[in-house]
Design an enzyme around this catalytic site. Structure first.
Site, PDB file in Angstrom:
ATOM      1  N   TYR A   1      -1.327  -0.663  10.582  1.00  0.00           N
ATOM      2  CA  TYR A   1      -1.709  -1.552   9.426  1.00  0.00           C
ATOM      3  C   TYR A   1      -0.467  -1.337   8.306  1.00  0.00           C
ATOM      4  O   TYR A   1      -0.024  -2.207   7.661  1.00  0.00           O
ATOM      5  CB  TYR A   1      -3.024  -0.749   8.730  1.00  0.00           C
ATOM      6  CG  TYR A   1      -3.162  -1.181   7.286  1.00  0.00           C
ATOM      7  CD1 TYR A   1      -3.505  -2.552   6.920  1.00  0.00           C
ATOM      8  CD2 TYR A   1      -3.224  -0.412   6.185  1.00  0.00           C
ATOM      9  CE1 TYR A   1      -3.562  -2.773   5.363  1.00  0.00           C
ATOM     10  CE2 TYR A   1      -3.402  -0.506   5.128  1.00  0.00           C
ATOM     11  CZ  TYR A   1      -3.566  -1.810   4.541  1.00  0.00           C
ATOM     12  OH  TYR A   1      -3.457  -1.982   3.378  1.00  0.00           O
TER      13      TYR A   1
ATOM     14  N   SER B   1       0.931  -1.320  -0.163  1.00  0.00           N
ATOM     15  CA  SER B   1       0.019  -0.039   0.065  1.00  0.00           C
ATOM     16  C   SER B   1       0.941   1.183  -0.071  1.00  0.00           C
ATOM     17  O   SER B   1       1.983   1.098   0.729  1.00  0.00           O
ATOM     18  CB  SER B   1      -0.785  -0.120   1.318  1.00  0.00           C
ATOM     19  OG  SER B   1      -1.319   1.294   1.409  1.00  0.00           O
TER      20      SER B   1
ATOM     21  N   LYS C   1       2.543  -3.641   6.655  1.00  0.00           N
ATOM     22  CA  LYS C   1       2.645  -4.005   5.218  1.00  0.00           C
ATOM     23  C   LYS C   1       4.173  -3.898   5.026  1.00  0.00           C
ATOM     24  O   LYS C   1       4.900  -4.380   4.084  1.00  0.00           O
ATOM     25  CB  LYS C   1       1.914  -2.914   4.440  1.00  0.00           C
ATOM     26  CG  LYS C   1       0.579  -3.003   4.242  1.00  0.00           C
ATOM     27  CD  LYS C   1      -0.022  -4.196   3.369  1.00  0.00           C
ATOM     28  CE  LYS C   1      -1.242  -4.757   3.288  1.00  0.00           C
ATOM     29  NZ  LYS C   1      -1.560  -5.803   2.528  1.00  0.00           N
TER      30      LYS C   1
HETATM   31  P1  NAD Z   1     -10.767  -6.991   1.163  1.00  0.00           P
HETATM   32  O1  NAD Z   1     -11.136  -7.074   2.656  1.00  0.00           O
HETATM   33  O2  NAD Z   1     -12.108  -6.618   0.150  1.00  0.00           O
HETATM   34  O3  NAD Z   1     -10.185  -8.346   0.477  1.00  0.00           O
HETATM   35  C1  NAD Z   1      -9.454  -9.334   1.451  1.00  0.00           C
HETATM   36  C2  NAD Z   1      -9.991 -10.600   1.490  1.00  0.00           C
HETATM   37  O4  NAD Z   1      -9.060 -11.345   2.193  1.00  0.00           O
HETATM   38  C3  NAD Z   1     -11.422 -10.856   1.826  1.00  0.00           C
HETATM   39  O5  NAD Z   1     -12.056 -11.573   0.949  1.00  0.00           O
HETATM   40  C4  NAD Z   1     -11.245 -11.424   3.395  1.00  0.00           C
HETATM   41  O6  NAD Z   1     -12.109 -12.235   3.433  1.00  0.00           O
HETATM   42  C5  NAD Z   1      -9.690 -12.198   3.043  1.00  0.00           C
HETATM   43  N1  NAD Z   1      -8.869 -12.617   4.431  1.00  0.00           N
HETATM   44  C6  NAD Z   1      -8.728 -11.874   5.306  1.00  0.00           C
HETATM   45  N2  NAD Z   1      -7.862 -12.403   6.350  1.00  0.00           N
HETATM   46  C7  NAD Z   1      -7.785 -13.682   5.683  1.00  0.00           C
HETATM   47  C8  NAD Z   1      -7.303 -14.753   6.266  1.00  0.00           C
HETATM   48  N3  NAD Z   1      -6.577 -14.690   7.441  1.00  0.00           N
HETATM   49  N4  NAD Z   1      -7.191 -15.919   5.516  1.00  0.00           N
HETATM   50  C9  NAD Z   1      -7.912 -15.891   4.362  1.00  0.00           C
HETATM   51  N5  NAD Z   1      -8.447 -14.896   3.963  1.00  0.00           N
HETATM   52  C10 NAD Z   1      -8.558 -13.840   4.658  1.00  0.00           C
HETATM   53  O7  NAD Z   1      -9.912  -5.834   0.716  1.00  0.00           O
HETATM   54  P2  NAD Z   1      -9.208  -5.373  -0.425  1.00  0.00           P
HETATM   55  O8  NAD Z   1      -9.573  -3.866  -0.758  1.00  0.00           O
HETATM   56  O9  NAD Z   1      -9.647  -6.343  -1.842  1.00  0.00           O
HETATM   57  O10 NAD Z   1      -7.478  -5.632  -0.335  1.00  0.00           O
HETATM   58  C11 NAD Z   1      -7.037  -6.591  -0.912  1.00  0.00           C
HETATM   59  C12 NAD Z   1      -5.523  -6.418  -0.386  1.00  0.00           C
HETATM   60  O11 NAD Z   1      -4.914  -5.074  -0.948  1.00  0.00           O
HETATM   61  C13 NAD Z   1      -5.247  -6.158   1.066  1.00  0.00           C
HETATM   62  O12 NAD Z   1      -4.140  -6.973   1.568  1.00  0.00           O
HETATM   63  C14 NAD Z   1      -5.168  -4.831   1.450  1.00  0.00           C
HETATM   64  O13 NAD Z   1      -4.411  -4.495   2.659  1.00  0.00           O
HETATM   65  C15 NAD Z   1      -4.504  -4.300   0.169  1.00  0.00           C
HETATM   66  N6  NAD Z   1      -4.735  -3.023   0.111  1.00  0.00           N
HETATM   67  C16 NAD Z   1      -6.081  -2.496  -0.323  1.00  0.00           C
HETATM   68  C17 NAD Z   1      -6.251  -0.961  -0.252  1.00  0.00           C
HETATM   69  C18 NAD Z   1      -7.611  -0.602  -0.602  1.00  0.00           C
HETATM   70  O14 NAD Z   1      -7.773   0.812  -0.696  1.00  0.00           O
HETATM   71  N7  NAD Z   1      -8.632  -1.365  -0.713  1.00  0.00           N
HETATM   72  C19 NAD Z   1      -5.091  -0.075  -0.824  1.00  0.00           C
HETATM   73  C20 NAD Z   1      -3.869  -0.770  -0.519  1.00  0.00           C
HETATM   74  C21 NAD Z   1      -3.551  -2.111  -0.255  1.00  0.00           C
HETATM   75  N1  UFG Z   2     -12.654  11.381   3.231  1.00  0.00           N
HETATM   76  C1  UFG Z   2     -13.763  12.115   3.500  1.00  0.00           C
HETATM   77  N2  UFG Z   2     -14.855  11.840   4.042  1.00  0.00           N
HETATM   78  C2  UFG Z   2     -15.275  10.454   4.378  1.00  0.00           C
HETATM   79  C3  UFG Z   2     -14.093   9.640   3.807  1.00  0.00           C
HETATM   80  C4  UFG Z   2     -12.880  10.134   3.556  1.00  0.00           C
HETATM   81  O1  UFG Z   2     -13.647  13.533   3.469  1.00  0.00           O
HETATM   82  O2  UFG Z   2     -16.021   9.837   4.961  1.00  0.00           O
HETATM   83  C5  UFG Z   2     -11.557  12.153   2.697  1.00  0.00           C
HETATM   84  C6  UFG Z   2     -10.297  11.756   3.549  1.00  0.00           C
HETATM   85  O3  UFG Z   2     -10.126  12.794   4.477  1.00  0.00           O
HETATM   86  C7  UFG Z   2      -9.183  11.850   2.458  1.00  0.00           C
HETATM   87  C8  UFG Z   2      -9.928  10.997   1.229  1.00  0.00           C
HETATM   88  O4  UFG Z   2     -11.218  11.498   1.400  1.00  0.00           O
HETATM   89  O5  UFG Z   2      -8.506  12.991   1.908  1.00  0.00           O
HETATM   90  C9  UFG Z   2      -9.722   9.818   1.001  1.00  0.00           C
HETATM   91  O6  UFG Z   2      -9.912   8.937   1.974  1.00  0.00           O
HETATM   92  P1  UFG Z   2      -9.987   7.440   2.231  1.00  0.00           P
HETATM   93  O7  UFG Z   2     -10.268   6.936   3.633  1.00  0.00           O
HETATM   94  O8  UFG Z   2     -10.880   6.851   0.958  1.00  0.00           O
HETATM   95  O9  UFG Z   2      -8.464   6.784   1.800  1.00  0.00           O
HETATM   96  P2  UFG Z   2      -7.038   7.102   2.264  1.00  0.00           P
HETATM   97  O10 UFG Z   2      -6.342   7.992   1.392  1.00  0.00           O
HETATM   98  O11 UFG Z   2      -7.139   7.811   3.648  1.00  0.00           O
HETATM   99  O12 UFG Z   2      -6.626   5.920   2.677  1.00  0.00           O
HETATM  100  C10 UFG Z   2      -6.567   4.596   1.872  1.00  0.00           C
HETATM  101  C11 UFG Z   2      -6.924   3.317   2.323  1.00  0.00           C
HETATM  102  C12 UFG Z   2      -5.612   3.003   3.270  1.00  0.00           C
HETATM  103  C13 UFG Z   2      -4.528   2.998   2.253  1.00  0.00           C
HETATM  104  C14 UFG Z   2      -4.352   4.404   1.523  1.00  0.00           C
HETATM  105  C15 UFG Z   2      -3.206   4.143   0.514  1.00  0.00           C
HETATM  106  O13 UFG Z   2      -8.126   3.471   3.301  1.00  0.00           O
HETATM  107  O14 UFG Z   2      -5.730   1.523   3.356  1.00  0.00           O
HETATM  108  O15 UFG Z   2      -5.598   4.652   0.872  1.00  0.00           O
HETATM  109  O16 UFG Z   2      -3.033   5.483   0.133  1.00  0.00           O
HETATM  110  F1  UFG Z   2      -3.361   2.841   3.071  1.00  0.00           F
END
Ligand code: NAD
Ligand code: UFG
Length: 336
Positions: A147, A123, A151
């Site tokens: 978190y 991330s 990572k």
């Molecule tokens: P998500 O929660 O939708 O998907 C994660 C999946 O992993 C889920 O289906 C959950 O049930 C499964 N899971 C969790 N723990 C588990 C375990 N111990 N064993 C087996 N399965 C398990 O999240 P996502 O948004 O699809 O994110 C996927 C990956 O990308 C994550 O590692 C997350 O940290 C990373 N990531 C997500 C974002 C974002 O904004 N969505 C940003 C940066 C990184």
């Molecule tokens: N925001 C609002 N109102 C809300 C939610 C978010 O104003 O209800 C704003 C936040 O303050 C920020 C922007 O929208 O300025 C984006 O916020 P998000 O929560 O959607 O995303 P973040 O950038 O804070 O974080 C996300 C993921 C993290 C990841 C990161 C990586 O949630 O897990 O992006 O850049 F690490």
């Protein structure tokens, strides 16, 4: 055969579609802690191709070894993990357990079975407060919450592993802000409870599940005072994984950003979503959210170089349109 851990989740399900469309065979392992089985039925509906699903936990090394062996896996795409920043502050041990110990067990199972190719979901949060923008992959790594630290620990574990044994191939993908949904509207992001992230919240306001958006901070040093992020369409992100699979064998260990290189403010996103949905999104300007930075966006050159010319192609309008199609077709998510 590719093992997709966490394949039922938001990014995982979209990546399954792109893998199947590209002709890969997959097996999904998920414990469904944050997802629904319905997402995988929808993947089958989109692709019309069969694939196996194992209900299991990445902390269960025996299940991992059996799955790798039974299905003859040759690579792993590792999405499984916990991802909510605020939860990680409240329950750090759960995050260290799931994300670090889980990945450690996965790597040990892979070593036992002789599977040495892995793509890992990292991330942008590993960078911490920006010393400069855009974030290049050489930016110092200094995550500011548990978190993000999980990572970073996994990234370091992977780098140490490759240093100890050069037959491993590792792709570390640092995602910026994935939004949007598959253009069919059949799969998308379905957060449990009140969404923390901007797009799911905006979409739930548009569909009438919530009254108004709280805009966290309007006095940042950005053009309109609200936070700026690098939003990337989840299908572009998913296609980045297919590209990374082609690269890992040549590259040893590499880390790349997956973003567009462009930033949009909260108010720009609200406007784009209003246009895409034809709904008005009432909002209130509120104080800053603790831990947020003013701006965050990616340098993209290294990804283009390592991922065979891959670049995020879809614009913010397309992201909002596709996100809205998913939300309006599934107002209460998968199982609502
Ligand atoms: P998500 O929660 O939708 O998907 C994660 C999946 O992993 C889920 O289906 C959950 O049930 C499964 N899971 C969790 N723990 C588990 C375990 N111990 N064993 C087996 N399965 C398990 O999240 P996502 O948004 O699809 O994110 C996927 C990956 O990308 C994550 O590692 C997350 O940290 C990373 N990531 C997500 C974002 C974002 O904004 N969505 C940003 C940066 C990184
Ligand atoms: N925001 C609002 N109102 C809300 C939610 C978010 O104003 O209800 C704003 C936040 O303050 C920020 C922007 O929208 O300025 C984006 O916020 P998000 O929560 O959607 O995303 P973040 O950038 O804070 O974080 C996300 C993921 C993290 C990841 C990161 C990586 O949630 O897990 O992006 O850049 F690490």
């Amino acid at each position: 055969m590719i093992l997709v851990t966490g394949g039922a989740g938001y990014i995982g399900s979209h990546t399954c579609v792109e893998l199947l469309n590209a002709g890969h065979e997959i097996v999904v392992l998920d414990n469904f802690a944050n997802s629904s089985r319905t997402s995988l039925e929808r993947v089958r509906q989109i692709c019309r191709k069969p694939f196996a699903v194992v209900e299991g936990d990445i902390r269960d090394q025996a299940v991992l070894e059996k799955t790798l062996k039974d299905f003859g896996c040759t690579a792993v795409i590792h999405f499984a993990g916990l991802k909510a920043v605020l939860d990680s502050v409240k329950s750090p041990l759960d995050y260290y357990d799931n994300n670090i110990i889980g990945t450690h067990r996965l790597l040990r199972a892979m070593r036992t079975r002789g599977v040495k190719r892995i793509i890992f979901s990292s991330s942008a949060t590993v960078y911490g407060d920006p010393k400069f923008l855009p974030y290049t992959e050489d930016h110092p790594l200094n995550p500011v919450n548990p978190y993000g630290r999980t990572k970073l620990v996994v990234e370091e574990m992977l780098r140490d592993l490759v240093a100890s044994d050069s037959t491993w191939s590792v792709g570390i993908l640092r995602y910026f802000n994935p939004i949007g949904a598959h253009e069919s509207g059949l799969i998308g992001e379905d957060p449990k409870g009140v969404p923390n992230n901007l797009l799911p919240f905006v979409a739930q306001v548009a569909v009438g599940r919530r009254d108004r958006l709280n805009v966290w901070g309007s006095d940042y040093d950005t053009p309109d005072g609200t936070g700026v992020r690098d939003y990337i369409h989840v299908v572009d992100l998913a296609q980045g994984h297919v590209a990374a699979l082609k690269t890992i064998d040549q590259a040893g260990c590499f880390a790349v950003n997956l973003g567009t290189g462009r930033g949009n403010s909260v108010l720009e996103v609200v406007k784009a979503f209003e246009q895409a949905s034809g709904k008005s999104i009432p909002y209130e300007l509120r104080p800053r959210r603790s831990g947020d930075v003013a701006s965050c966006y990616a340098a993209t050159d290294r990804a283009a170089k390592y991922l065979g010319g891959w670049r995020a192609a879809r614009d913010i309008e397309t992201m909002c349109r596709d996100h809205w199609r998913w939300q309006s077709q599934n107002p209460k998510g998968y199982d609502g």
